[in-house]
Design an enzyme around this catalytic site. Sequence first.
Site, PDB file in Angstrom:
ATOM      1  N   ARG A  58     137.947   9.540 -23.158  1.00  0.00           N
ATOM      2  CA  ARG A  58     137.501  10.626 -24.044  1.00  0.00           C
ATOM      3  C   ARG A  58     137.054  10.140 -25.414  1.00  0.00           C
ATOM      4  NH1 ARG A  58     140.961  12.954 -27.393  1.00  0.00           N
ATOM      5  NH2 ARG A  58     142.778  13.009 -26.040  1.00  0.00           N
ATOM      6  N   TYR A 111     119.917  29.497 -33.381  1.00  0.00           N
ATOM      7  CA  TYR A 111     120.252  29.727 -31.975  1.00  0.00           C
ATOM      8  C   TYR A 111     121.354  30.798 -31.922  1.00  0.00           C
ATOM      9  CZ  TYR A 111     122.045  28.273 -27.354  1.00  0.00           C
ATOM     10  OH  TYR A 111     122.474  28.220 -26.059  1.00  0.00           O
ATOM     11  N   ASP A 183     119.510  21.616 -36.576  1.00  0.00           N
ATOM     12  CA  ASP A 183     119.415  21.661 -35.107  1.00  0.00           C
ATOM     13  C   ASP A 183     118.009  21.183 -34.743  1.00  0.00           C
ATOM     14  OD1 ASP A 183     118.945  22.453 -32.442  1.00  0.00           O
ATOM     15  OD2 ASP A 183     120.408  24.073 -32.575  1.00  0.00           O
TER      16      ASP A 183
HETATM   17  C1  LIG Z   1     120.100  25.600 -25.985  1.00  0.00           C
HETATM   18  C2  LIG Z   1     120.224  25.406 -27.420  1.00  0.00           C
HETATM   19  C3  LIG Z   1     121.423  24.985 -27.984  1.00  0.00           C
HETATM   20  C4  LIG Z   1     122.710  24.856 -27.203  1.00  0.00           C
HETATM   21  O1  LIG Z   1     122.653  23.898 -26.231  1.00  0.00           O
HETATM   22  P1  LIG Z   1     123.628  23.907 -24.952  1.00  0.00           P
HETATM   23  O2  LIG Z   1     123.512  22.538 -24.450  1.00  0.00           O
HETATM   24  O3  LIG Z   1     123.096  24.956 -24.032  1.00  0.00           O
HETATM   25  O4  LIG Z   1     124.984  24.265 -25.454  1.00  0.00           O
HETATM   26  C5  LIG Z   1     121.444  24.726 -29.333  1.00  0.00           C
HETATM   27  N1  LIG Z   1     120.360  24.891 -30.093  1.00  0.00           N
HETATM   28  C6  LIG Z   1     119.193  25.325 -29.602  1.00  0.00           C
HETATM   29  C7  LIG Z   1     118.032  25.472 -30.504  1.00  0.00           C
HETATM   30  C8  LIG Z   1     119.083  25.607 -28.251  1.00  0.00           C
HETATM   31  O5  LIG Z   1     117.935  26.076 -27.761  1.00  0.00           O
END
Ligand SMILES: *Cc1c(COP(=O)(O)O)cnc(C)c1O
Length: 393
Positions: A58, A111, A183
């Site tokens: 982990r 998101y 992000d």
């Molecule tokens: C899909 C998405 C996430 C989350 O990703 P997962 O792997 O589904 O948890 C985060 N940010 C954006 C912009 C996304 O489109």
Amino acid sequence: MSRKSKKPLGPNTKLMHAGRNPDAFFGLANLPVGRCSTIMYPSLEAYENPNHKFRYGRTGNPVSEAFELAMAELEGGYNAITGPSGLAAITTAVLAFVKAGDHVLFCDSIYPPTRIFCDNTLTRMGVEVEYYDPLIGKGIEKKIRRNTSLIYMESPGSATFEIQDVPAIASIAKKRGIVTMLDNSWSGGLLFRPIEHGVNIAIQSATKYVGGHSDISLGVAVADTQKNYRTLKRGALHLGTCAAPDELWLALRGLRTMPVRMKQNAQNALKVAQWLEKRPEIKRVYYPALKNDPNHKLWKRDFSGANGLIAILLKEAPKKAVSQFVNNLNLFPIGSSWGGYESLLQPQALENCRSAVPWTERGACLRLQIGLEDPEDLIADLQQAFERFNKYC
Ligand SMILES: *Cc1c(COP(=O)(O)O)cnc(C)c1O
């Protein structure tokens, strides 16, 4: 990789070699999956050596190390942590840097599950969350308070693809000693490099373009410096988040073809978007690579390309017309997620996830992920579905 020439390598060349070390595994081009929880030690001395590389599955293992270093290289950062999903990477990163009593700024176009985390978990822990207009740019300065500890960006924003003025926001944050996160899932780390623009933590859902085949769930957060990496890693260790070796291995494999896949996704998407722009059924197409998109200028300044994500705002129409359109598409199954090889459609409910800039449109907003199919087929499919839409208008 040992090299004689000092000429810097191009990003694609780097990506083909990032995280690879064939010499360590009998010359295998790709390292083995290496599923592990237990890691064994030959002696007490080895166990007590604080520099022993891997302790427990982990907390770090050969596959996580390879993928994390590859992503750090791609994003131009120091090192990375990985988690079981993009959302886990986001929540782990945020929790590693904020504390009760802090004020944090999140862009309004994040998101939606990130927003749910903010409005529930973060708020419950005594962190004050404020949403800001993603187009705020330098205006972010006015939002900063004495206890602001984090400015969180997502650029382009989810569903409506607002491009943020990242260099402006990051430089103001830096002056005020505020941590910035972004992000970066949309760009795959390939089309935009937030750390080069002054952002501290670049986060991605590797589930999307990095994986690229709709078959993994994985998140990654890259830190710009050793200091921020240590904070991030401590956060991940305390929360117990880690990614499965199989997912990490598939993501490493996906990385190698990401540049060609994304190029094709973008080429197909531009064709579809340009066709959609001319349709009378549509009020607006959201795609920053379109010249008419209000975000085009900033996108062109900061991004080296686009991807396959488009959103459309249908003109106001009866629900029946919208469902006829959606249900008669043959090449756009309804599905969450994006970044895979196949086209998908996902209806958006933006009235529930915007507050700084409330969503007031009355037509249906649909997100299209344009895959690697022949774009002519996708266009023909959309055309016949629009005919159904018009019958019920
Ligand atoms: C899909 C998405 C996430 C989350 O990703 P997962 O792997 O589904 O948890 C985060 N940010 C954006 C912009 C996304 O489109």
